[in-house]
Write an enzyme that holds these catalytic residues in place. Structure first.
Site, PDB file in Angstrom:
ATOM      1  N   GLU A 441       0.901  -1.367  -0.095  1.00  0.00           N
ATOM      2  CA  GLU A 441       0.141  -0.062  -0.023  1.00  0.00           C
ATOM      3  C   GLU A 441       0.747   1.289  -0.027  1.00  0.00           C
ATOM      4  OE1 GLU A 441      -2.658  -0.583  -0.866  1.00  0.00           O
ATOM      5  OE2 GLU A 441      -3.055  -2.421  -0.070  1.00  0.00           O
ATOM      6  N   GLY A 442       1.981   1.287  -0.657  1.00  0.00           N
ATOM      7  CA  GLY A 442       2.882   2.221  -0.671  1.00  0.00           C
ATOM      8  C   GLY A 442       3.988   2.055   0.379  1.00  0.00           C
TER       9      GLY A 442
END
Length: 596
Positions: A441-442
């Site tokens: 998620e980053g």
């Protein structure tokens, strides 16, 4: 076998005392979740987490998921049944609007009980977790027909969802993605391409899987401006809403991962799969960000949840393991050695874990409450302030709490000594599972760049200035309170360092962008220190009031002791962060690439 006890009492203290949950009873959904109902929900969630989910955590890790020749996937033994208990209890739709089959309760309640589930079995909880993010994206950007077609069954849990972003050649830089979408002429699109790292991409726990897929329509602009978002179901949905024939989507393989073995992380192949545009054409990134931001807050919670269960097991081991004698003399004279919890270095580890976990829980629930204000308040200014807070805090929660969650898992493993390195004791799994939260998620370096490069300057710095003011006002309001002085003094020092770092970035980052990049991770962690410190300040204030009013003495005094440790031993790290930030990028970037 590891142990887990849901921190119901601490969660209620944060919600009821620190955040004033009852003050929001005028908001939609809150009146349906009074404090009595809230407590009942947490208690029931605790039972499910402790008695159903957690007993499957180690076995699920050892067994993993299995892909079969027909590209189907089976989850570890017991997972399907545990998911059935979760689904039948209505947990998937806790905060989904009632019109789509949910209970419409506050996101704050969903977040509170979500920590319990994630601590108990992180891999299992990733299946419904991705589904809830997909529901949020469809509700925000889908057509009315799409909402009615997909959301009720996803809310019921008979269908699950995923998000498909990453491709073999591109991760964070989504402008490079190649998955293509060709119009079929009937409003649908033929989706073709390959996605990797797809959590819960294929499994045996639901009747259908609704994939949200980023793809590029033929002729779309290059880069991120030409990305669209599509709903691509595993099985096509017929007009009456039932499951139809198999779509052109399949699991090519299951990734062999360091951890979260109980979750099917898949390579997904799309071969002219039938998909439907969600949101505007070429507006896919904006639509997917709804899901990504919710997922990032969820991943921050995973950091907390791994820290909490690792801490609980480290405490249990430290109280039981006999090794050496206390430096101040024997504490268990009737035994051949003292429990290791008497040793200062073990206490350093345990207190560090406890101080971060308890403040992290408050930070997540404070931010979840802001999400409820953003979506449920009738006051436009309040909604705007809440939205500002969410934008600012999302990278901090994701980046800081997952870094700290991994650190705590490693610290807890160290408490076990050699046993911590042996699989049967379970600590290795916590370390392995916690590690992914820093990446997906980053990756956390991206979160830090997002904070420094986007969030600080957004709307003229409105969000960060509001945060500075709130923390500064709290320190000033309690400046003359002698009981609060040991805490507000440290908080004010941390805030001063954070403001100085922010000013340094304003003065040095525009002319030399590498200064921002070099400072970003330290800045994110400095911000996290102050945010966690503010949570401790609020908690201390309420703990002191509780003691004065005859509250639970042991519980509240433990709060004060943990807060003192935070400000004595952890908050001083703000000085080091500021020093590194203000040193600039020169030494970091001095070597030519060939010199490495």
């Amino acid at each position: 076998m590891t142990v887990y006890k849901a921190p119901v009492k601490d969660t209620l203290f944060v919600l009821k005392d620190v955040l004033g949950y009852e003050r929001y009873s005028n908001l939609p959904g809150f009146s349906d979740a009074s404090t009595d109902v809230l407590e009942a929900i947490l208690e029931e969630g605790a039972k499910l987490a402790e008695n159903v989910m957690h007993p499957l955590n180690q076995s699920g890790d050892h067994e993993g998921c299995t892909r079969h020749d027909d590209a189907s996937v089976t989850t570890p033994k017991g997972f399907k049944e545990a998911y059935g208990h979760y689904r039948e209890g209505g947990w998937m739709g806790l905060s989904v609007p009632a019109e789509f089959g949910g209970q419409g309760l506050p996101y704050t309640v969903h977040s509170a009980v979500g920590e319990f589930f994630s601590s108990a079995n992180m891999a299992l909880m990733m299946y419904p977790g991705l589904t809830q993010g997909a529901i949020a994206a469809i509700l925000e950007h889908g057509s009315e027909e799409q909402k009615q077609t997909y959301v009720p069954k996803m809310t019921d849990g008979v269908w699950t969802g995923t998000m498909n972003l990453t491709e073999p050649h591109c991760g964070t830089d989504l402008g490079l993605l190649r998955t293509r979408a060709v119009p079929n002429g009937d409003g649908s699109y033929a989706i073709s391409g390959q996605k990797i790292f797809i959590s819960a991409g294929e499994h045996d726990m639901s009747e259908n899987i609704i994939h949200l897929v980023l793809a590029r329509i033929e002729g779309a602009p290059a880069g991120t401006k030409g990305i669209s978002l599509f709903i691509v179901p595993k099985y096509k949905v017929v007009e009456d809403g039932s499951v139809g024939e198999k779509n052109g989507v399949s699991c090519g393989s299951i990734e062999e991962k360091m951890g979260i073995h109980g979750n099917a992380t898949c390579v997904m192949n799309y071969d002219n799969a039938e998909g439907y545009l969600i949101g505007a054409e070429n507006g896919g990134l904006r639509a997917m960000f709804v899901m990504m931001n919710e997922a990032r807050l969820g991943v921050g919670m995973q950091g907390l949840s791994m820290g909490e269960i690792a801490y609980q097991n480290a405490v249990a081991y430290a109280k039981d393991r006999l090794q050496g004698r206390s430096l101040t003399g024997p504490k268990a004279a009737d035994k051949p050695a003292d429990p290791i919890i008497v040793h200062p270095d073990i206490r350093r580890k345990l207190m560090t874990m406890r101080a971060i976990n308890e403040a992290g829980r408050a930070l997540i629930l404070w931010t979840a409450l802001k999400s409820d204000l953003k979506h449920r308040s009738q006051d436009e200014a309040e909604r705007q302030a809440a939205d500002d807070h969410l934008g600012l805090m999302t990278p901090v929660i994701k980046g800081v709490l997952t870094d700290k969650g991994f650190d705590i898992a490693v610290m807890a493993q160290q408490v076990y000594g050699g046993h911590g390195y042996i699989e049967e004791w379970g600590m290795s799994q916590f370390v392995r599972d916690a590690r992914i939260a820093q990446i997906y998620e980053g990756a956390n370096g991206i979160q830090a760049l997002d904070l420094v490069g986007r969030k600080l300057g957004a709307n003229g710095g409105r969000a960060v200035q509001a945060f500075f003011k709130e923390v500064g006002d709290f320190c000033e309001a309690n400046r003359s309170d002698e009981a609060m002085a040991p805490f507000t003094k440290g908080l004010k020092k941390g805030l001063n360092d954070l403001q100085a770092a922010t000013m340094w970035l304003m003065q040095n980052a525009m002319a030399k962008p590498d200064n921002a990049g070099a400072a970003s991770t330290d800045y994110m962690h400095l911000f996290g220190l102050v945010a966690l410190g503010y949570m401790w300040g609020l908690s201390v204030k309420k703990a002191q009031e509780g003691l004065a009013n005859g509250g639970d003495k042991a519980f509240l005094e433990a709060k004060l002791a943990t807060a003192r440790f935070y400000f004595d031993r952890l908050m001083p790290e703000s000085t080091a962060h500021l020093a590194r930030i203000s040193s600039g990028a020169d030494s970091m970037m001095a070597l030519e690439a060939e010199a490495f």
